[in-house]
Design a protein around this motif. Structure first.
Motif, PDB file in Angstrom:
ATOM      1  N   SER A  36       0.824  -1.211   0.000  1.00 15.68           N
ATOM      2  CA  SER A  36       0.000   0.000   0.000  1.00 15.68           C
ATOM      3  C   SER A  36       0.859   1.263   0.000  1.00 15.68           C
ATOM      4  O   SER A  36       0.463   2.274  -0.582  1.00 15.68           O
ATOM      5  N   GLU A  37       2.042   1.217   0.617  1.00 17.34           N
ATOM      6  CA  GLU A  37       2.937   2.376   0.576  1.00 17.34           C
ATOM      7  C   GLU A  37       3.431   2.634  -0.847  1.00 17.34           C
ATOM      8  O   GLU A  37       3.433   3.774  -1.320  1.00 17.34           O
ATOM      9  N   SER A  40       0.466   3.894  -2.979  1.00 19.03           N
ATOM     10  CA  SER A  40       0.172   5.305  -2.721  1.00 19.03           C
ATOM     11  C   SER A  40       1.172   6.218  -3.417  1.00 19.03           C
ATOM     12  O   SER A  40       0.802   7.252  -3.980  1.00 19.03           O
ATOM     13  N   GLN A  41       2.428   5.824  -3.380  1.00 16.25           N
ATOM     14  CA  GLN A  41       3.470   6.611  -4.047  1.00 16.25           C
ATOM     15  C   GLN A  41       3.235   6.654  -5.552  1.00 16.25           C
ATOM     16  O   GLN A  41       3.362   7.708  -6.185  1.00 16.25           O
TER      17      GLN A  41
END
Length: 88
Positions: A36-37, A40-41
């Motif tokens: 998810s990181e 998101s990026q």
């Protein structure tokens, strides 16, 4: 120097247009970040490059992590090979 690559596959849905699949590669020194990181990026990068309307949605389809440049390149070579074989 980045030793890992993360490929994020995103479906972009703009109003009154067909959906569009986009790919973004993120160089990383740490593949232990969550999917998810990285997702998101990647979405933030797409939003920054174009002034999308508020109705546009971004759906992350996959996050693929590669622990070396060699495995990353091998992935694309296999994808291209499969595609070329499908044309015959």
């Amino acid at each position: 120097m980045f030793t890992n690559n993360v490929l994020v596959i995103i479906e972009v849905n703009e109003p009154n247009k067909a959906s569009d699949i986009r790919y973004i590669t993120i160089g990383s020194t740490d593949n232990t970040k969550s999917d998810s990181e990285f997702a998101s990026q990647a979405v933030a990068t797409f939003k920054a490059e174009k002034n999308y309307s508020d109705e546009t949605t971004f759906s992350v389809k996959d996050v693929l992590k590669f622990d070396s440049q060699e495995t990353y390149i091998n992935y694309f070579e296999n994808q291209l090979s499969d595609y070329i074989a499908s044309l015959k």
